[in-house]
Design a protein around this motif. Structure first.
Motif, short mmCIF file in Angstrom:
data_model
loop_
_atom_site.label_atom_id
_atom_site.label_comp_id
_atom_site.label_asym_id
_atom_site.label_seq_id
_atom_site.Cartn_x
_atom_site.Cartn_y
_atom_site.Cartn_z
N ILE A 44 0.77 -1.09 -0.45
CA ILE A 44 0.43 -0.40 0.07
C ILE A 44 0.89 1.40 0.15
O ILE A 44 1.51 1.33 1.03
CB ILE A 44 -1.26 0.17 0.97
CG1 ILE A 44 -1.76 -1.33 1.65
CG2 ILE A 44 -1.97 1.11 1.57
CD1 ILE A 44 -2.30 -1.64 0.29
N ASP A 86 0.84 5.42 -0.21
CA ASP A 86 -0.32 6.78 -0.58
C ASP A 86 -1.79 6.57 0.04
O ASP A 86 -2.83 7.24 -0.95
CB ASP A 86 0.61 7.72 -1.56
CG ASP A 86 -0.50 9.16 -1.38
OD1 ASP A 86 -0.78 9.31 -0.41
OD2 ASP A 86 -0.95 9.21 -2.22
N ARG A 112 -3.30 3.41 -1.33
CA ARG A 112 -3.34 2.36 -3.04
C ARG A 112 -2.55 1.80 -2.19
O ARG A 112 -1.55 1.68 -2.39
CB ARG A 112 -2.98 3.28 -3.99
CG ARG A 112 -4.03 4.89 -3.89
CD ARG A 112 -4.35 5.43 -5.60
NE ARG A 112 -5.58 6.50 -6.05
CZ ARG A 112 -5.08 7.56 -6.15
NH1 ARG A 112 -3.77 7.57 -6.32
NH2 ARG A 112 -5.65 8.24 -6.50
#
Length: 135
Positions: free
Chosen positions: A16, A18, A20
């Motif tokens: 993961i 930021d 996302r």
């Protein structure tokens, strides 16, 4: 930045960044279970050294991994269980150190049924990771 590691029958992962999920060029980003690890004199995939398959000889046939984890925790002090847990600590820490060196995540989150072993063995795992890290 974090690495999520799912400890179950095998080992899965997700990176993961930021907020996302990082997919990578072919969608395999985070699949750390298939990386090659050396631990305790054995070289194999991370999921063979630290996934539920490591405990196959101790689990009853068809036993859910979560039930097997409870059996392992209750069996601490038994020579065979302790040896398997020693191997798990070594395999898990070796695989996580490889991921740390490669990805430098800000955090690692462990999930899945085998993560239930971590609280009882966390000091040993953390010490082994610290011993193996570059800095």
């Amino acid at each position: 930045s974090m690495l999520v590691v799912l400890l179950a029958e095998g080992i899965g992962g997700a990176i993961i960044d930021d907020g996302r999920v990082v997919m990578g060029g072919h969608g395999y980003s985070g699949e750390i279970g298939h990386t090659i690890v050396s631990a305790g004199g054995r070289v194999d995939t991370f999921e063979m050294l630290a996934g539920a398959k490591l405990f196959t000889r101790l689990f009853e046939e068809g036993q859910p991994v979560a039930d097997g984890v409870q059996m392992l925790l209750a069996g601490i002090g038994n020579k065979e269980v302790d040896a398997a847990l020693d191997a798990w600590v070594s395999g898990l820490s070796a695989g996580l150190v490889n991921a740390i060196h490669l990805l430098d995540p800000g955090r690692i989150v462990l999930g899945g049924p085998l993560a239930g072993l971590y609280p009882k063995l966390s000091r040993r795992i953390q010490a082994d990771i610290k011993r193996r890290l570059l800095a």
